[in-house]
Design an enzyme around this catalytic site. Sequence first.
Site, PDB file in Angstrom:
ATOM      1  N   ASP A 298      -5.139   0.101   8.874  1.00  0.00           N
ATOM      2  CA  ASP A 298      -5.051   0.095   7.491  1.00  0.00           C
ATOM      3  C   ASP A 298      -5.569  -1.063   6.730  1.00  0.00           C
ATOM      4  O   ASP A 298      -5.491  -1.584   5.695  1.00  0.00           O
ATOM      5  CB  ASP A 298      -3.624   0.153   6.965  1.00  0.00           C
ATOM      6  CG  ASP A 298      -3.056   1.661   6.935  1.00  0.00           C
ATOM      7  OD1 ASP A 298      -3.861   2.568   6.944  1.00  0.00           O
ATOM      8  OD2 ASP A 298      -1.617   1.613   7.088  1.00  0.00           O
TER       9      ASP A 298
ATOM     10  N   LYS B 279       0.856  -1.158  -0.076  1.00  0.00           N
ATOM     11  CA  LYS B 279       0.010   0.106   0.049  1.00  0.00           C
ATOM     12  C   LYS B 279       0.972   1.337  -0.133  1.00  0.00           C
ATOM     13  O   LYS B 279       1.877   1.438   0.691  1.00  0.00           O
ATOM     14  CB  LYS B 279      -0.780  -0.008   0.989  1.00  0.00           C
ATOM     15  CG  LYS B 279      -1.627   1.397   1.776  1.00  0.00           C
ATOM     16  CD  LYS B 279      -1.372   1.569   3.086  1.00  0.00           C
ATOM     17  CE  LYS B 279      -0.071   1.928   3.462  1.00  0.00           C
ATOM     18  NZ  LYS B 279       0.002   2.570   4.830  1.00  0.00           N
TER      19      LYS B 279
HETATM   20  O1  C5P Z   1      -3.704   0.337  13.983  1.00  0.00           O
HETATM   21  P1  C5P Z   1      -2.544   0.289  13.579  1.00  0.00           P
HETATM   22  O2  C5P Z   1      -1.403  -0.857  14.065  1.00  0.00           O
HETATM   23  O3  C5P Z   1      -2.085   0.550  12.044  1.00  0.00           O
HETATM   24  O4  C5P Z   1      -1.639   1.642  14.148  1.00  0.00           O
HETATM   25  C1  C5P Z   1      -0.485   1.529  14.790  1.00  0.00           C
HETATM   26  C2  C5P Z   1      -0.143   2.794  15.875  1.00  0.00           C
HETATM   27  O5  C5P Z   1      -0.198   3.906  14.870  1.00  0.00           O
HETATM   28  C3  C5P Z   1      -1.526   2.986  16.659  1.00  0.00           C
HETATM   29  O6  C5P Z   1      -1.409   2.252  18.035  1.00  0.00           O
HETATM   30  C4  C5P Z   1      -1.409   4.491  16.777  1.00  0.00           C
HETATM   31  O7  C5P Z   1      -0.543   4.783  17.848  1.00  0.00           O
HETATM   32  C5  C5P Z   1      -1.105   4.978  15.744  1.00  0.00           C
HETATM   33  N1  C5P Z   1      -2.077   5.552  14.796  1.00  0.00           N
HETATM   34  C6  C5P Z   1      -2.603   6.565  15.109  1.00  0.00           C
HETATM   35  N2  C5P Z   1      -3.784   7.022  14.236  1.00  0.00           N
HETATM   36  C7  C5P Z   1      -4.216   6.261  13.240  1.00  0.00           C
HETATM   37  C8  C5P Z   1      -3.587   5.154  13.005  1.00  0.00           C
HETATM   38  C9  C5P Z   1      -2.560   4.683  13.806  1.00  0.00           C
HETATM   39  O8  C5P Z   1      -2.525   7.282  16.030  1.00  0.00           O
HETATM   40  N3  C5P Z   1      -5.136   6.768  12.317  1.00  0.00           N
END
Ligand code: C5P
Length: 275
Positions: free
Chosen positions: A127, A10
Site C-alpha cells: 500500500d 487510507k
Molecule cells: O505488502 P504488505 O505488507 O502490505 O502485505 C502483507 C501481506 O498481505 C503479504 O505478505 C501477503 O501475504 C498479503 N498480501 C497479498 N496480496 C496483496 C497484498 C498483500 O496477498 N496484494
Amino acid sequence: MLTKVFAPAKVNLTLHVTGQRKDGYHLLDSLVAFADVGDRVSVMAADELSLDVTGPMSDGVPTDARNLVWRAAELFDQPVAITLSKHLPPASGIGGGSSDAAATLLAMSDLTGERTLPEGAAQLGADVRVCLTRQAARMSGIGEIVEPVGPLPQLHAVLANPRVEVPTPAVFKALASKTNAPMPRKLPKWQGTKQLIDWLAAQRNDLEDPAMQVAPVIVDVLAALTTLPDARLARMSGSGATCFALFASREAANGAAAALAELHPDWWVVPATLT
Ligand code: C5P
C-alpha cells in the site's frame, strides 16, 4: 532542519480480490480514499538513525527495523532522528504502517533534496505506493498500479476499530474465492456524495468474510455502524478490523461517532472526512 509530514489513514472504499499470482500475492481492484485523521512523522538530520514513537497509539509499536518508518529512512544515505506520533490503531486495515512509510519517504526526500525515490521504496509494503499519492485513486495489480481518480465528492465517515489487531496474511489465507469480479472497467464520474455512496453500495470488500472468521468482533463493528442514525453504508477497510460508515454530512458523522463511542467506550471511534 525539522521536516514534518502528515500520514493520513487510507480507507479502501471498495476492495475486490480478482485473482492470485503464482508468488501468492493477490490481485486487487480497490477504490482508495484518504482521511483527515492520521499519524505524524518528523525527521531531523542526526549522526545516527533513531526512532521515537509517541502519541495515543504508541503502545507496542516497534522502534527499530521492524517498523516500516525505520526501513524507509534507511533507504537514504542521510541518518535522521525520526519521531512518529501514532494516532491510528496498528494492523487495522487503514494503512497506518504504509502511510507512515510513505510519509517518511516524502519527509526524507524533502530533507535531502533527492527527488527520485530510492530503490526498494515500493517493496516496503503493497500500500506504500498509493499512500505516496495521498489522493483518491484506483489501486490494482497487487497495489503497484495506482491511477488517481480525480477529486471524489466529499465523504463523511465514522471509523471504528475494536482494538483487535488483524494480521493481513491470515485474512488472505481464509479467503474462500480468490477470483471475483473487478469494479466496472470505467468508473463513473460521480456527481455528488449521494450518487457516490449509492454506487459504492453495489461494490464490495471481498476480505470482509475471511476477516470476520479471523476476528469475529468485526461482525459486531459492522452491525453497530449499520444501525447508527443516518448511516448510508457500512463496510470494512483493507483486511480489517477497522470499518467505516458513510454519512451525508460531517455533522451527521460527528453525532454518530459520539453515539457509537458512548455505546462502545473500549473501541477506537473517530469521525473523518474522506477525499
Ligand atoms: O505488502 P504488505 O505488507 O502490505 O502485505 C502483507 C501481506 O498481505 C503479504 O505478505 C501477503 O501475504 C498479503 N498480501 C497479498 N496480496 C496483496 C497484498 C498483500 O496477498 N496484494
